[in-house]
Write an enzyme that holds these catalytic residues in place. Structure first.
Site, PDB file in Angstrom:
ATOM      1  N   ASP A  92       0.817  -1.218   0.000  1.00 16.25           N
ATOM      2  CA  ASP A  92       0.000   0.000   0.000  1.00 16.25           C
ATOM      3  C   ASP A  92       0.853   1.272   0.000  1.00 16.25           C
ATOM      4  O   ASP A  92       2.024   1.258   0.390  1.00 16.25           O
ATOM      5  CB  ASP A  92      -0.884   0.035   1.264  1.00 16.25           C
ATOM      6  CG  ASP A  92      -2.023  -0.975   1.208  1.00 16.25           C
ATOM      7  OD1 ASP A  92      -2.028  -1.834   0.302  1.00 16.25           O
ATOM      8  OD2 ASP A  92      -2.900  -0.899   2.085  1.00 16.25           O
ATOM      9  N   HIS A 142      -6.117   3.112  -4.049  1.00 16.99           N
ATOM     10  CA  HIS A 142      -6.043   3.311  -2.589  1.00 16.99           C
ATOM     11  C   HIS A 142      -6.310   4.785  -2.266  1.00 16.99           C
ATOM     12  O   HIS A 142      -5.648   5.357  -1.404  1.00 16.99           O
ATOM     13  CB  HIS A 142      -4.659   2.865  -2.104  1.00 16.99           C
ATOM     14  CG  HIS A 142      -4.494   2.726  -0.616  1.00 16.99           C
ATOM     15  ND1 HIS A 142      -5.411   2.119   0.204  1.00 16.99           N
ATOM     16  CD2 HIS A 142      -3.477   3.108   0.209  1.00 16.99           C
ATOM     17  CE1 HIS A 142      -4.976   2.140   1.463  1.00 16.99           C
ATOM     18  NE2 HIS A 142      -3.808   2.754   1.488  1.00 16.99           N
ATOM     19  N   HIS A 146      -5.365   9.530   0.649  1.00 13.99           N
ATOM     20  CA  HIS A 146      -5.290   8.686   1.839  1.00 13.99           C
ATOM     21  C   HIS A 146      -6.041   9.228   3.054  1.00 13.99           C
ATOM     22  O   HIS A 146      -5.527   9.204   4.188  1.00 13.99           O
ATOM     23  CB  HIS A 146      -3.818   8.445   2.203  1.00 13.99           C
ATOM     24  CG  HIS A 146      -3.577   7.127   2.895  1.00 13.99           C
ATOM     25  ND1 HIS A 146      -3.661   6.981   4.263  1.00 13.99           N
ATOM     26  CD2 HIS A 146      -3.279   5.904   2.419  1.00 13.99           C
ATOM     27  CE1 HIS A 146      -3.389   5.715   4.581  1.00 13.99           C
ATOM     28  NE2 HIS A 146      -3.160   5.044   3.480  1.00 13.99           N
ATOM     29  N   HIS A 236       3.645  -2.303   3.062  1.00 13.27           N
ATOM     30  CA  HIS A 236       3.650  -0.950   2.490  1.00 13.27           C
ATOM     31  C   HIS A 236       4.927  -0.708   1.693  1.00 13.27           C
ATOM     32  O   HIS A 236       6.020  -0.978   2.191  1.00 13.27           O
ATOM     33  CB  HIS A 236       3.535   0.098   3.608  1.00 13.27           C
ATOM     34  CG  HIS A 236       2.220   0.047   4.332  1.00 13.27           C
ATOM     35  ND1 HIS A 236       1.958  -0.891   5.311  1.00 13.27           N
ATOM     36  CD2 HIS A 236       1.091   0.777   4.202  1.00 13.27           C
ATOM     37  CE1 HIS A 236       0.714  -0.706   5.762  1.00 13.27           C
ATOM     38  NE2 HIS A 236       0.169   0.296   5.098  1.00 13.27           N
TER      39      HIS A 236
END
Ligand code: ZN
Length: 287
Positions: A92, A142, A146, A236
């Site tokens: 991510d 995503h 964020h 990540h």
């Protein structure tokens, strides 16, 4: 005439080879201890090349269908069905300056992965995302910046998702069918928006906690001790210094292979180990 017959024969052989590869692909899955030296996508690319008419594109159609089949059952998933020894590594918050190093490790190990990318990062690191896609890896959505989505209005949530999809498509990449909400946080607006767009909301069942930077050993332990059949493993490649995750990744891949797991993209997981019909997965803790 003779020439023509030869050509027909050659086409038949090629088609046979393609079928054989598909067969081998599914047979290899779950054979304990077998090293995964080349990913499924890599094998298909080698035979059929890339582009709209390639075997890779044919595989994508199977994945598109698998996403749609899953969406007909549930708007979100946390893992696969658990019927075979497959897991999905997910990364991510990229693309980032660390993404190329992640790709280098994944390519070296012949392991596919899924990247849940943040639209706002593309202005600086677009090349790193296109490089991942050209390797046959999955580029997913995503959000744009964020945020914690349940705090946003319906319109703002839509904009977060759509801007990122447009960014990804603008680079010539396929429109993402997978979406992961930041912090795993979502509400009924989120699932309404993604379902309407034909997108599956993808959570995880194994959190490596790499974002806390607990040290490479802890990240390796969290990944390997949590992995089950059908697991979706959270890591990540962006959002901060990812050198600990980079240090952990080769050991995670090695450990998973030793446990007999084949690593696949989330789309491949939906094809090869789909969530069970009628089963709605539980939401993860939102802590
Ligand atoms: Zn994130």
């Amino acid at each position: 005439m003779h020439q023509r017959r030869r050509r027909v024969a050659a086409v038949a052989v090629l088609a046979g080879a393609a079928v054989a590869v598909w067969g081998i692909g599914s047979m290899l899955g779950g054979s304990a201890g077998k090293p995964t030296t080349t990913g499924f996508a890599a094998r298909l690319t080698k035979i059929g090349g890339t582009g709209p008419g390639s075997l890779l594109a044919a595989r994508s159609r199977a994945e598109e269908q698998a996403v749609s089949r899953t969406l007909a059952q549930t708007p979100y998933i946390v893992k696969g069905g658990g019927e075979s020894k497959k897991v999905a590594l997910t990364f991510d918050d990229g693309p980032s300056e660390f993404t190329p190093q992640f790709l280098e490790i994944l390519k070296r190990e012949g392991v596919p992965a899924t990247f849940f990318t943040v639209g706002g990062m593309y202005s600086t690191f677009a090349a790193n995302a296109t490089s991942a896609q050209s390797s046959g890896y999955s580029i997913a959505n995503h959000t744009w910046s964020h945020p914690r989505m349940p705090g946003l209005s319906l319109g703002d949530q839509a904009s977060q998702i759509d801007r990122t999809t447009e960014q990804i498509k603008g680079l010539g990449l396929p429109s993402p069918r997978l979406y992961r909400p930041p912090y795993g946080a979502f509400d009924s607006n989120s699932t309404g928006l993604t379902s309407k767009r034909g997108m599956l909301l993808v959570l995880w069942d194994v959190d490596t906690l790499d974002w806390e930077r607990p040290g490479a050993d802890a990240i390796v332990y969290n990944a390997l001790s949590g992995a089950r059949n059908g697991s979706i493993i959270l890591m990540h490649d962006g959002g901060g210094d990812r050198s600990q995750t980079l240090a952990a990744l080769p050991r995670i891949i090695k450990g998973l292979k030793q446990k007999g797991f084949e690593m696949v993209t989330v789309e491949q997981l939906l094809v090869e180990d789909p969530p069970r019909p009628g089963e709605t997965p539980p939401a993860p803790s939102q802590a």
